[in-house]
Design a protein around this motif. Structure first.
Motif, PDB file in Angstrom:
ATOM      1  N   LEU A   1     103.304 -27.437  24.854  1.00 55.91           N
ATOM      2  CA  LEU A   1     102.438 -28.284  25.664  1.00 55.91           C
ATOM      3  C   LEU A   1     102.307 -29.556  24.871  1.00 55.91           C
ATOM      4  O   LEU A   1     102.179 -29.521  23.660  1.00 55.91           O
ATOM      5  CB  LEU A   1     101.045 -27.658  25.804  1.00 55.91           C
ATOM      6  CG  LEU A   1     100.992 -26.312  26.483  1.00 55.91           C
ATOM      7  CD1 LEU A   1      99.638 -25.694  26.258  1.00 55.91           C
ATOM      8  CD2 LEU A   1     101.233 -26.483  27.954  1.00 55.91           C
TER       9      LEU A   1
ATOM     10  N   TYR B   1     107.400 -24.480  27.350  1.00 61.44           N
ATOM     11  CA  TYR B   1     106.604 -24.332  28.568  1.00 61.44           C
ATOM     12  C   TYR B   1     107.506 -24.094  29.779  1.00 61.44           C
ATOM     13  O   TYR B   1     107.113 -23.426  30.735  1.00 61.44           O
ATOM     14  CB  TYR B   1     105.738 -25.579  28.768  1.00 61.44           C
ATOM     15  CG  TYR B   1     105.203 -25.762  30.164  1.00 61.44           C
ATOM     16  CD1 TYR B   1     104.162 -24.964  30.649  1.00 61.44           C
ATOM     17  CD2 TYR B   1     105.742 -26.732  31.000  1.00 61.44           C
ATOM     18  CE1 TYR B   1     103.675 -25.136  31.936  1.00 61.44           C
ATOM     19  CE2 TYR B   1     105.259 -26.907  32.285  1.00 61.44           C
ATOM     20  CZ  TYR B   1     104.226 -26.108  32.754  1.00 61.44           C
ATOM     21  OH  TYR B   1     103.755 -26.277  34.026  1.00 61.44           O
TER      22      TYR B   1
ATOM     23  N   ALA C   1      97.623 -21.381  29.243  1.00 64.20           N
ATOM     24  CA  ALA C   1      97.738 -22.334  28.142  1.00 64.20           C
ATOM     25  C   ALA C   1      96.661 -22.153  27.078  1.00 64.20           C
ATOM     26  O   ALA C   1      96.888 -22.453  25.905  1.00 64.20           O
ATOM     27  CB  ALA C   1      97.700 -23.758  28.671  1.00 64.20           C
TER      28      ALA C   1
ATOM     29  N   ILE D   1      97.536 -28.188  32.276  1.00 64.34           N
ATOM     30  CA  ILE D   1      96.964 -27.006  31.635  1.00 64.34           C
ATOM     31  C   ILE D   1      95.571 -26.693  32.162  1.00 64.34           C
ATOM     32  O   ILE D   1      95.157 -25.526  32.182  1.00 64.34           O
ATOM     33  CB  ILE D   1      96.959 -27.139  30.096  1.00 64.34           C
ATOM     34  CG1 ILE D   1      96.076 -28.297  29.631  1.00 64.34           C
ATOM     35  CG2 ILE D   1      98.379 -27.310  29.571  1.00 64.34           C
ATOM     36  CD1 ILE D   1      95.934 -28.390  28.124  1.00 64.34           C
TER      37      ILE D   1
ATOM     38  N   ASP E   1      95.952 -25.118  35.855  1.00 61.34           N
ATOM     39  CA  ASP E   1      96.606 -23.811  35.953  1.00 61.34           C
ATOM     40  C   ASP E   1      95.628 -22.642  35.938  1.00 61.34           C
ATOM     41  O   ASP E   1      95.853 -21.625  36.596  1.00 61.34           O
ATOM     42  CB  ASP E   1      97.608 -23.636  34.800  1.00 61.34           C
ATOM     43  CG  ASP E   1      98.997 -24.140  35.150  1.00 61.34           C
ATOM     44  OD1 ASP E   1      99.185 -24.646  36.268  1.00 61.34           O
ATOM     45  OD2 ASP E   1      99.898 -24.026  34.299  1.00 61.34           O
TER      46      ASP E   1
ATOM     47  N   TRP F   1      89.475 -22.289  32.040  1.00 66.87           N
ATOM     48  CA  TRP F   1      89.389 -21.943  30.623  1.00 66.87           C
ATOM     49  C   TRP F   1      88.056 -21.272  30.333  1.00 66.87           C
ATOM     50  O   TRP F   1      87.008 -21.694  30.824  1.00 66.87           O
ATOM     51  CB  TRP F   1      89.566 -23.191  29.762  1.00 66.87           C
ATOM     52  CG  TRP F   1      91.003 -23.648  29.720  1.00 66.87           C
ATOM     53  CD1 TRP F   1      91.872 -23.712  30.768  1.00 66.87           C
ATOM     54  CD2 TRP F   1      91.730 -24.082  28.581  1.00 66.87           C
ATOM     55  NE1 TRP F   1      93.095 -24.163  30.350  1.00 66.87           N
ATOM     56  CE2 TRP F   1      93.050 -24.405  29.011  1.00 66.87           C
ATOM     57  CE3 TRP F   1      91.415 -24.246  27.230  1.00 66.87           C
ATOM     58  CZ2 TRP F   1      94.030 -24.866  28.129  1.00 66.87           C
ATOM     59  CZ3 TRP F   1      92.398 -24.722  26.365  1.00 66.87           C
ATOM     60  CH2 TRP F   1      93.684 -25.016  26.808  1.00 66.87           C
TER      61      TRP F   1
ATOM     62  N   CYS G   1      89.548 -29.005  29.371  1.00 68.21           N
ATOM     63  CA  CYS G   1      89.589 -27.960  30.405  1.00 68.21           C
ATOM     64  C   CYS G   1      88.273 -27.204  30.515  1.00 68.21           C
ATOM     65  O   CYS G   1      87.967 -26.629  31.565  1.00 68.21           O
ATOM     66  CB  CYS G   1      90.727 -26.990  30.121  1.00 68.21           C
ATOM     67  SG  CYS G   1      92.364 -27.765  30.082  1.00 68.21           S
TER      68      CYS G   1
END
Length: 525
Positions: free
Chosen positions: A10, A236, A269, A393, A396, A399, A430
């Motif tokens: 990443l 990735y 991630a 990230i 996706d 977190w 995130c």
């Protein structure tokens, strides 16, 4: 890749930034729909979850020559429209820049081989420029070699977070804690970045995700007129490849995944970043052995008499720079302990960067010297590059963590993995992302055709071997794993990177003949 290193997991995780490709840049969203009057390939409607993955008609590609000075000869470029939001396939469109190297032996051609770059933040154009000639030689005409710039990169439509320059330095985007493990500044910066992306990114930025990259790849397949694709995904790109193979197994032919991460759908991630602490520990002994080798004496780069002395030397120097940063040759960018740690992480990606790191360490130790910072650490990242790596990230997966839990994780990780000082488990933008992920991450399973070959360096600093074993376990009998007992020349990236004949031969044989090892194999360094 311009002034930035070329290896990628990443961008925010493995210290890479990909410069824009030479294709035209699109910074606004075109309003034309995907259905055009040009010759087109009809594609059936399909769904990934509740999302329509393709419009009923995918335009034909209009290829044009687009060689670049340092790239392979014969490159062609085209532009492929795609929905900003696949739930509205006839709504606003963006543009994907796509590339092709035609087979030089049409009679031997068996299909198209897609290069899937790392990142998020890796450009297909740049990967093709770097590896296209070598891959073309290995394939001996078996494929048209193709690539695309993912959304936000190169010649594809971009978005911006309008981040302040101070928030776009790599050592800032990565949440390196303060000298004592303090994360207050990291929390404030993470909130600021998330807020800026939420205010300025718009629908295009919200669409930067692995799920959409996979849909874009399948749209590209349809536009190429191919029933199946073969692929070589790196870093990735292995996760992108795995998700594509899970969602579109009927369209995979020969699938290579190089430098793999843990596919845990609960973390994605966030898990890859945390695992990098282990990767750096796995790889550092290679640098220590190099830096203590008597051969370095004549080069003026020997840091210690014995390999075991290099680690304490490095840790003590970083701690000293935490307390008192040292002016560098870049105005207003001093060499700090965290910048030195980031330089280490960058350098571990390949042995070719070891001399630069050794010189930086020596300059930091010399009271009379002024350190020269690595180019990728001396200036802010372009805003659009920062936007795509952050947004992908964060889009996706949600977190996990609270500010107190991140602080506790940092304190514990600094003890277990002092080379990375708690950064891999620290808070990021995130944690404060404004929009929840549009869909759940894909769970990688053993269901599907057995047509995947994984290749992995044993000492990879960005995608550690332990994470690759989890990908291998998830894929079950669908995959075989080629382990290269290596950290060396291409510490991150195995195929056509290390000069390891065993590993290269296994991948080339699979792609050109379809023959895979009967079981997992180990290639000695």
């Amino acid at each position: 890749m311009s002034t930035y290193p070329s290896t990628a997991l990443l961008l925010v995780l493995s210290a890479t930034v990909v410069a824009a490709a030479t294709a035209p840049t699109h910074t606004t969203v075109p309003t034309a729909t995907a259905t055009t009057a040009s010759a087109s390939a009809t594609a059936p409607m399909s769904r990934v979850g509740d999302v329509v993955t393709a419009a009923a008609v995918v335009p034909a590609l209009t290829w044009r020559p687009c060689d670049e000075p340092k790239g392979p000869a014969g490159r062609e470029c085209a532009e492929l429209p795609a929905p900003v939001d696949y739930r509205d396939p006839d709504g606003p469109q963006l543009t994907l820049a796509v590339y092709r190297l035609r087979s030089e032996r049409p009679a031997a051609r068996r299909g198209a081989l897609l290069m899937i770059p790392g990142g998020p933040g890796g450009s297909g154009a740049r990967q093709l420029a770097q590896k296209g000639d070598a891959l073309r030689k290995e394939m001996a005409g078996a494929y048209d070699i193709v690539a695309l710039d993912p959304r936000g990169l190169g010649g594809s439509t971009k978005a911006s977070c309008e981040l302040a320059p101070d928030d776009r330095y790599l050592v800032s985007l990565r949440s390196w804690p303060g000298p004592d493990g303090e994360i207050t500044e990291n929390v404030a910066r993470s909130r600021r970045i998330a807020d800026a992306c939420g205010r300025h990114g718009g629908a295009v930025l919200r669409g930067f995700s692995t799920a959409n990259e996979v849909r874009d790849i399948d749209r590209f397949r349809q536009a190429l007129g191919e029933r199946k694709l073969s692929a070589w995904g790196v870093s990735y790109g292995t996760y992108v490849a795995a998700v594509y193979a899970q969602k579109y197994p009927q369209h995979t032919d020969r699938w290579v995944m190089d430098s793999n991460g843990d596919p845990d759908p609960a973390r994605v991630a966030q898990g890859w970043l945390a695992n990098m602490a282990v990767g750096v520990d796995d790889r550092f002994p290679d640098f220590a052995a190099w830096a203590a080798d008597p051969a370095r004496q004549d080069e003026g780069l020997r840091l210690a008499q014995h390999p075991e002395d290099v680690r304490p030397l490095f840790l003590a120097l970083a701690a000293k720079l935490d307390r008192k940063p040292k002016d560098s040759t870049t105005a207003e960018v001093p060499l700090t302990g965290n910048l030195l740690r980031q330089a280490l992480q960058n350098a571990l990606a390949g042995n070719g960067s070891f001399p630069q790191l050794a010189r930086l360490v020596q300059a930091a130790q010399d009271p009379a010297a002024e350190p020269v910072l690595p180019a990728e650490l001396a200036e802010p990242l372009p805003d659009q590059d920062a936007a795509v790596m952050i947004a992908t990230i964060c889009n996706d997966v949600r977190w996990r963590g609270t500010v107190p839990s991140y602080a506790r994780a940092v304190a514990a990780d600094r003890v277990r993995h002092p080379l990375t000082a708690g950064m891999p488990v620290n808070v990021s933008a995130c944690a404060f992302w404004k929009d929840a992920p549009a869909e759940e991450p894909t769970r990688i399973t053993a269901e599907g055709p057995s047509d995947i070959l994984m290749i992995q360096n044993r000492r990879d600093p960005a995608t550690p071997y332990s994470g690759a074993l989890k990908m291998r376990s998830a894929l079950g009998d669908r995959a075989r794993l080629v382990t290269v007992d290596h950290g060396g020349q291409g510490g991150h990236g195995a195929y056509l990177a290390n000069g390891n004949a065993c590993g290269d031969r296994a991948v080339t044989t699979f792609l050109t003949t379809g023959r895979r090892p009967a079981g997992d194999v180990l290639c000695a360094d």
